[in-house]
Write a protein that holds these residues in place. Structure first.
Motif, short mmCIF file in Angstrom:
data_model
loop_
_atom_site.label_atom_id
_atom_site.label_comp_id
_atom_site.label_asym_id
_atom_site.label_seq_id
_atom_site.Cartn_x
_atom_site.Cartn_y
_atom_site.Cartn_z
N GLU A 137 -53.54 59.49 -70.61
CA GLU A 137 -54.36 60.69 -70.75
C GLU A 137 -55.41 60.50 -71.85
O GLU A 137 -56.59 60.85 -71.67
CB GLU A 137 -53.48 61.89 -71.07
N GLN A 138 -54.99 59.94 -72.96
CA GLN A 138 -55.94 59.71 -74.04
C GLN A 138 -56.98 58.67 -73.62
O GLN A 138 -58.17 58.82 -73.94
CB GLN A 138 -55.19 59.22 -75.29
N ALA A 139 -56.57 57.63 -72.88
CA ALA A 139 -57.52 56.62 -72.42
C ALA A 139 -58.55 57.23 -71.48
O ALA A 139 -59.75 56.92 -71.56
CB ALA A 139 -56.76 55.48 -71.73
N ARG A 140 -58.11 58.10 -70.57
CA ARG A 140 -59.05 58.74 -69.64
C ARG A 140 -60.01 59.66 -70.38
O ARG A 140 -61.20 59.75 -70.04
CB ARG A 140 -58.27 59.54 -68.59
N SER A 141 -59.53 60.34 -71.40
CA SER A 141 -60.41 61.22 -72.17
C SER A 141 -61.48 60.44 -72.91
O SER A 141 -62.54 61.00 -73.24
CB SER A 141 -59.59 62.05 -73.16
N LEU A 142 -61.24 59.15 -73.15
CA LEU A 142 -62.22 58.30 -73.82
C LEU A 142 -63.07 57.51 -72.83
O LEU A 142 -63.81 56.60 -73.22
CB LEU A 142 -61.50 57.34 -74.77
N GLY A 143 -62.94 57.83 -71.53
CA GLY A 143 -63.81 57.25 -70.53
C GLY A 143 -63.28 56.02 -69.83
O GLY A 143 -64.04 55.34 -69.12
N LEU A 144 -62.01 55.69 -69.99
CA LEU A 144 -61.45 54.49 -69.36
C LEU A 144 -60.71 54.86 -68.08
O LEU A 144 -59.91 55.80 -68.06
CB LEU A 144 -60.48 53.80 -70.33
N SER A 145 -60.97 54.12 -67.02
CA SER A 145 -60.19 54.26 -65.79
C SER A 145 -58.89 53.47 -65.97
O SER A 145 -58.87 52.25 -65.79
CB SER A 145 -60.99 53.74 -64.59
N ALA A 146 -57.84 54.17 -66.36
CA ALA A 146 -56.59 53.50 -66.75
C ALA A 146 -56.01 52.68 -65.62
O ALA A 146 -55.54 51.55 -65.84
CB ALA A 146 -55.58 54.53 -67.24
N GLY A 147 -56.03 53.21 -64.39
CA GLY A 147 -55.43 52.49 -63.27
C GLY A 147 -56.13 51.18 -62.97
O GLY A 147 -55.49 50.14 -62.80
N ARG A 176 -60.38 45.76 -75.87
CA ARG A 176 -60.64 47.17 -76.15
C ARG A 176 -59.89 48.06 -75.16
O ARG A 176 -59.36 49.11 -75.53
CB ARG A 176 -62.14 47.45 -76.09
N HIS A 177 -59.85 47.66 -73.90
CA HIS A 177 -59.12 48.43 -72.89
C HIS A 177 -57.63 48.50 -73.24
O HIS A 177 -56.99 49.54 -73.04
CB HIS A 177 -59.31 47.82 -71.50
N LEU A 178 -57.09 47.39 -73.75
CA LEU A 178 -55.68 47.39 -74.14
C LEU A 178 -55.43 48.36 -75.29
O LEU A 178 -54.40 49.05 -75.31
CB LEU A 178 -55.26 45.97 -74.55
N ASP A 179 -56.36 48.41 -76.25
CA ASP A 179 -56.20 49.36 -77.35
C ASP A 179 -56.18 50.79 -76.84
O ASP A 179 -55.39 51.63 -77.30
CB ASP A 179 -57.34 49.19 -78.36
#
Length: 349
Positions: free
Chosen positions: A240-250, A230-233
């Motif tokens: 930016e989109q990943a962070r807006s969905l609550g994922l810590s991208a780094g 799910r994180h890969l998706d």
């Protein structure tokens, strides 16, 4: 029924059936691979070997069954398992890298793991270390190279993905130069041919002990990538989109790089450099099941294991001598590459 909806339903049904079909094909290919070779072994002999191994045989072992046990248990089965695990590991790590970097043309060697592992193994051979120590040096070299790339990426501010790629370019260049230095000072009679042959890739050294020790590493690494599907998706949508969905991208990217590095370094420590698998097979998986990593990663693992198993069969059976795996995977991958370029946009849709 709406034609578009019907087409979507058929595609979804096909994507769900693909892993089961690949699993059946892999099982059939494994059974067939165990029967063929310089010493042919029938399916009946295989079954008797399994019964004796489980202590369920009604008759005592004969000299013939003992010989079959040696060929299957000590030679073919470890090599078969190594081919499947390495193909699956390279394919899943390649799919993870492509999703992380949102680029269909990256492979597991992007951050220097293959160059670092090659240098580590060559250095171990130069020092005349035991083969188990050479494998350890290869693994450590791959981890060190990726650590260097990550460290270089943190020295500057800017686009994190671009800095990671630049760090990987620098790390790869450094360890490639160090590998050339090791080859330059190696003994041209014994050490240099051994290093050169090992760099071509192959499974001739994949014995039972090595494969059994490495299997938990492969299984845990791939299981970790599956858990991060799910994180890969989300990462494939952009940071930016990943962070807006609550994922810590780094943090997610760091864990994914660590898991992929472990898998890639382990493959090099056992089989040397086996190229193109991590680049080509993920695209074939996307064409089968689409871009969702929840389905893509298991499908890619099965497809990569099947592919490398069949290539290894060709390597050991098609010619009078064994052909290095790296040569065959390159020869098979290069004609497929134009198809990848043509279908990359479709498979990433």
């Amino acid at each position: 029924m709406n034609p578009d909806r019907e087409t979507s339903a058929q595609a979804a049904s096909g994507s769900l059936a693909a892993p089961w079909t690949l699993a059946a094909l892999l099982a059939a290919a494994a059974v067939w691979s165990l029967t063929v070779g310089n010493y042919p072994i029938s399916l009946g002999d295989q079954w008797q070997y399994v019964l004796h191994a489980l202590d369920l045989a009604s008759q005592p072992a004969t000299e013939q069954s003992r010989l079959v046990g040696v060929v299957l248990g000590d030679i073919r089965a470890p090599r078969l398992l190594a081919a499947v695990l390495i193909g699956a590991a390279l394919s899943t790590s390649g799919a993870a890298y492509q999703s992380m970097f949102v680029n269909p043309l990256v492979s597991p060697g992007l951050l220097g793991v293959l160059a670092g592992a090659s240098f580590g193994a060559a250095l171990g051979m130069l020092a005349d270390l035991p083969w188990s120590a050479v494998q350890g040096c290869a693994f450590a070299g791959g981890v060190l190279a990726v650590g260097l790339a990550l460290g270089l990426a943190r020295l500057s501010r800017g686009d994190r993905l671009l800095l990671l790629v630049l760090g990987g370019v620098i790390s790869t260049a450094l360890f490639t130069a160090l590998l050339s230095a090791v080859k330059y000072v190696a003994d041209p009679t014994n050490q240099l041919p051994a290093i050169t042959y090992w760099l071509m890739g192959g499974l001739s050294r994949a014995d039972k002990d090595t494969v059994m020790q490495a299997t938990p590493l492969f299984v845990c690494g791939m299981a970790g990538l599956f858990l991060f599907s799910r994180h890969l998706d989300l990462l494939s949508l952009g940071d930016e989109q990943a962070r807006s969905l609550g994922l810590s991208a780094g943090k997610a990217r760091l864990w994914l790089i660590a898991l992929s590095t472990v898998l890639s370094a382990a493959t090099v420590s056992i089989a040397g450099l086996v190229g193109w698998v991590g680049l080509i097979i993920p695209h074939a998986g996307r064409l089968l099941v689409g871009p969702s990593n929840r389905r893509l990663l298991p499908t890619t693992a099965l497809l990569g294991g099947l592919y490398l198993l069949l290539v290894d069969d060709v390597s050991r059976l098609a010619f009078g001598v064994e052909i290095p795996l790296g040569i065959l995977t390159a020869l098979a991958g290069i004609p497929f590459f134009p198809l990848v370029l043509r279908n990359a946009r479709k498979s990433w849709g």
